[in-house]
Scaffold this motif. Structure first.
Motif, PDB file in Angstrom:
ATOM      1  N   THR A  50      -1.867  11.615  -6.776  1.00 45.69           N
ATOM      2  CA  THR A  50      -1.406  11.313  -7.008  1.00 45.69           C
ATOM      3  C   THR A  50      -0.033  11.326  -7.487  1.00 45.69           C
ATOM      4  O   THR A  50       1.085  10.242  -7.742  1.00 45.69           O
ATOM      5  CB  THR A  50      -1.531  11.789  -9.321  1.00 45.69           C
ATOM      6  OG1 THR A  50      -1.693  12.717  -8.926  1.00 45.69           O
ATOM      7  CG2 THR A  50      -3.461  11.485  -9.603  1.00 45.69           C
ATOM      8  N   THR A  51       0.392  12.196  -7.259  1.00 43.08           N
ATOM      9  CA  THR A  51       2.220  12.846  -6.729  1.00 43.08           C
ATOM     10  C   THR A  51       2.120  13.047  -5.440  1.00 43.08           C
ATOM     11  O   THR A  51       1.376  14.015  -4.689  1.00 43.08           O
ATOM     12  CB  THR A  51       2.931  13.363  -7.802  1.00 43.08           C
ATOM     13  OG1 THR A  51       2.787  14.546  -7.817  1.00 43.08           O
ATOM     14  CG2 THR A  51       3.095  12.209  -9.049  1.00 43.08           C
ATOM     15  N   GLY A  82      -7.689  10.162  -2.339  1.00 44.84           N
ATOM     16  CA  GLY A  82      -6.729   8.875  -3.218  1.00 44.84           C
ATOM     17  C   GLY A  82      -5.601   8.585  -2.365  1.00 44.84           C
ATOM     18  O   GLY A  82      -5.167   8.222  -2.689  1.00 44.84           O
ATOM     19  N   ALA A  83      -5.847   9.402  -0.550  1.00 44.80           N
ATOM     20  CA  ALA A  83      -4.665   9.509   0.065  1.00 44.80           C
ATOM     21  C   ALA A  83      -4.801   7.918   0.162  1.00 44.80           C
ATOM     22  O   ALA A  83      -3.655   7.167   0.442  1.00 44.80           O
ATOM     23  CB  ALA A  83      -4.889   9.932   1.226  1.00 44.80           C
ATOM     24  N   PHE A  87      -1.025   5.963  -0.306  1.00 44.83           N
ATOM     25  CA  PHE A  87      -0.496   5.412   1.028  1.00 44.83           C
ATOM     26  C   PHE A  87      -1.182   4.378   0.844  1.00 44.83           C
ATOM     27  O   PHE A  87      -2.181   4.680   1.950  1.00 44.83           O
ATOM     28  CB  PHE A  87      -0.045   6.506   2.078  1.00 44.83           C
ATOM     29  CG  PHE A  87       0.443   8.032   1.399  1.00 44.83           C
ATOM     30  CD1 PHE A  87       1.820   7.856   0.964  1.00 44.83           C
ATOM     31  CD2 PHE A  87      -0.712   9.207   2.085  1.00 44.83           C
ATOM     32  CE1 PHE A  87       2.210   9.067   0.720  1.00 44.83           C
ATOM     33  CE2 PHE A  87       0.399  10.282   1.317  1.00 44.83           C
ATOM     34  CZ  PHE A  87       1.663  10.295   0.683  1.00 44.83           C
ATOM     35  N   ASN A  88      -0.604   3.382   0.049  1.00 46.52           N
ATOM     36  CA  ASN A  88      -2.187   1.776   0.556  1.00 46.52           C
ATOM     37  C   ASN A  88      -1.690   0.950   1.569  1.00 46.52           C
ATOM     38  O   ASN A  88      -2.376  -0.400   1.991  1.00 46.52           O
ATOM     39  CB  ASN A  88      -1.107   1.008  -0.877  1.00 46.52           C
ATOM     40  CG  ASN A  88       0.346   0.516  -0.722  1.00 46.52           C
ATOM     41  OD1 ASN A  88       1.051   0.956   0.065  1.00 46.52           O
ATOM     42  ND2 ASN A  88       0.132  -0.201  -1.578  1.00 46.52           N
ATOM     43  N   ASN A  89      -1.008   1.008   2.335  1.00 48.18           N
ATOM     44  CA  ASN A  89      -0.803   0.864   4.065  1.00 48.18           C
ATOM     45  C   ASN A  89      -1.953   1.595   5.365  1.00 48.18           C
ATOM     46  O   ASN A  89      -0.948   1.693   6.160  1.00 48.18           O
ATOM     47  CB  ASN A  89       0.480   0.385   4.353  1.00 48.18           C
ATOM     48  CG  ASN A  89       0.985  -0.750   3.366  1.00 48.18           C
ATOM     49  OD1 ASN A  89       0.324  -1.629   3.699  1.00 48.18           O
ATOM     50  ND2 ASN A  89       1.985  -1.229   2.427  1.00 48.18           N
ATOM     51  N   LEU A  90      -1.982   2.666   5.470  1.00 50.24           N
ATOM     52  CA  LEU A  90      -2.914   3.923   6.100  1.00 50.24           C
ATOM     53  C   LEU A  90      -3.918   3.217   6.716  1.00 50.24           C
ATOM     54  O   LEU A  90      -4.867   2.447   6.510  1.00 50.24           O
ATOM     55  CB  LEU A  90      -3.337   5.001   6.138  1.00 50.24           C
ATOM     56  CG  LEU A  90      -2.584   6.055   4.850  1.00 50.24           C
ATOM     57  CD1 LEU A  90      -4.256   7.259   3.713  1.00 50.24           C
ATOM     58  CD2 LEU A  90      -1.691   6.822   5.706  1.00 50.24           C
ATOM     59  N   ILE A  91      -2.995   3.343   8.271  1.00 47.11           N
ATOM     60  CA  ILE A  91      -3.772   2.631   9.322  1.00 47.11           C
ATOM     61  C   ILE A  91      -5.077   4.099  10.321  1.00 47.11           C
ATOM     62  O   ILE A  91      -5.641   3.739  10.486  1.00 47.11           O
ATOM     63  CB  ILE A  91      -4.007   1.622   9.762  1.00 47.11           C
ATOM     64  CG1 ILE A  91      -2.411   2.106  10.489  1.00 47.11           C
ATOM     65  CG2 ILE A  91      -2.892   0.557   9.779  1.00 47.11           C
ATOM     66  CD1 ILE A  91      -1.687   1.911  11.742  1.00 47.11           C
ATOM     67  N   GLU A  92      -4.352   4.831   9.984  1.00 48.55           N
ATOM     68  CA  GLU A  92      -5.440   6.621  10.328  1.00 48.55           C
ATOM     69  C   GLU A  92      -5.024   7.171   9.419  1.00 48.55           C
ATOM     70  O   GLU A  92      -3.492   7.788   8.738  1.00 48.55           O
ATOM     71  CB  GLU A  92      -4.132   7.092  11.931  1.00 48.55           C
ATOM     72  CG  GLU A  92      -3.911   5.322  12.375  1.00 48.55           C
ATOM     73  CD  GLU A  92      -3.442   6.176  14.357  1.00 48.55           C
ATOM     74  OE1 GLU A  92      -3.221   7.175  14.267  1.00 48.55           O
ATOM     75  OE2 GLU A  92      -2.518   5.405  14.849  1.00 48.55           O
ATOM     76  N   PHE A 108     -12.447   8.486   0.680  1.00 47.81           N
ATOM     77  CA  PHE A 108     -12.227   7.011   1.695  1.00 47.81           C
ATOM     78  C   PHE A 108     -11.819   6.127   0.733  1.00 47.81           C
ATOM     79  O   PHE A 108     -11.606   4.681   1.152  1.00 47.81           O
ATOM     80  CB  PHE A 108     -12.865   6.875   2.564  1.00 47.81           C
ATOM     81  CG  PHE A 108     -12.672   8.043   4.162  1.00 47.81           C
ATOM     82  CD1 PHE A 108     -11.339   8.668   4.354  1.00 47.81           C
ATOM     83  CD2 PHE A 108     -14.057   8.564   4.635  1.00 47.81           C
ATOM     84  CE1 PHE A 108     -11.692   9.345   5.580  1.00 47.81           C
ATOM     85  CE2 PHE A 108     -14.149   9.914   4.959  1.00 47.81           C
ATOM     86  CZ  PHE A 108     -12.933  10.195   5.556  1.00 47.81           C
ATOM     87  N   THR A 109     -12.374   5.767  -0.798  1.00 45.12           N
ATOM     88  CA  THR A 109     -12.031   4.833  -1.480  1.00 45.12           C
ATOM     89  C   THR A 109     -10.808   4.001  -1.427  1.00 45.12           C
ATOM     90  O   THR A 109      -9.538   5.646  -1.285  1.00 45.12           O
ATOM     91  CB  THR A 109     -12.338   5.501  -2.873  1.00 45.12           C
ATOM     92  OG1 THR A 109     -13.262   5.755  -3.000  1.00 45.12           O
ATOM     93  CG2 THR A 109     -12.153   4.381  -3.797  1.00 45.12           C
TER      94      THR A 109
END
Length: 176
Positions: A50-51, A82-83, A87-92, A108-109
């Motif tokens: 969360t932080t 929650g990763a 980090f809402n633009n994770l591609i890897e 992976f949600t």
């Protein structure tokens, strides 16, 4: 929190960084493949990000992090929840040499943008059928050197973009 100590002993300086449980620390690194967050934490089961403590490089922010990397030095048995929300633009998402005991859909949600998932040298033997359900853009999946012995029949039902599945050095007897 992260506690840092600097000891001077004779002509030697010893730097010590201690991370207390449930604090998430990123070592942010700019790479040719993107903006990475290296997490060397030991995660408890169901620990949710969360932080995050860490210092971003120049004008970078959490929204620019596209790679999360959990190296063997983290000595964890669980992956954090929650990763991908944080980090809402994770591609890897990469985990190498981490003694992960299980993976689940909850890890992976929110990972709709994820296209590469690498998990190497883990200890799990099964994967729940819905684990990759929230990864519609997953193109490459590498799970190697685990104790994986079985894959559910419909595990990739929602992964229509998959072009490579690498399951080297597992204990798979049958793949449906």
């Amino acid at each position: 929190s992260v506690t840092e100590f600097l000891f001077l002993i004779g002509n030697f300086a010893i730097f010590l960084k201690i991370t207390l449980a449930d604090d998430f620390v990123c070592y942010y690194i700019v790479h040719s493949d993107g903006y990475n967050c290296h997490m060397e934490n030991t995660f408890t089961k169901n620990a949710e990000i969360t932080t995050v403590n860490g210092t971003h490089r120049r004008t970078k922010t959490n929204s620019l992090v596209d790679v999360i990397f959990i190296p063997s030095s983290s000595e964890t048995e669980f992956l954090p929840l929650g990763a991908c929300k944080f980090f809402n633009n994770l591609i890897e998402y990469e985990s190498y040499g981490v003694n992960v005991l299980e993976i689940s859909r909850q890890v992976f949600t929110g990972c709709e943008t994820l296209n590469l998932l690498l998990i190497q040298n883990a200890k799990f033997s099964t994967i729940p059928e819905d684990s990759f359900e929230d990864l519609p853009n997953l193109t490459i999946l590498e799970i190697g050197k685990t104790k994986l012995s079985y894959l559910p029949q419909l595990i990739f039902a929602n992964n229509q973009m998959l072009i490579k599945i690498d399951l080297k050095e597992n204990q798979l007897a049958v793949i449906n």
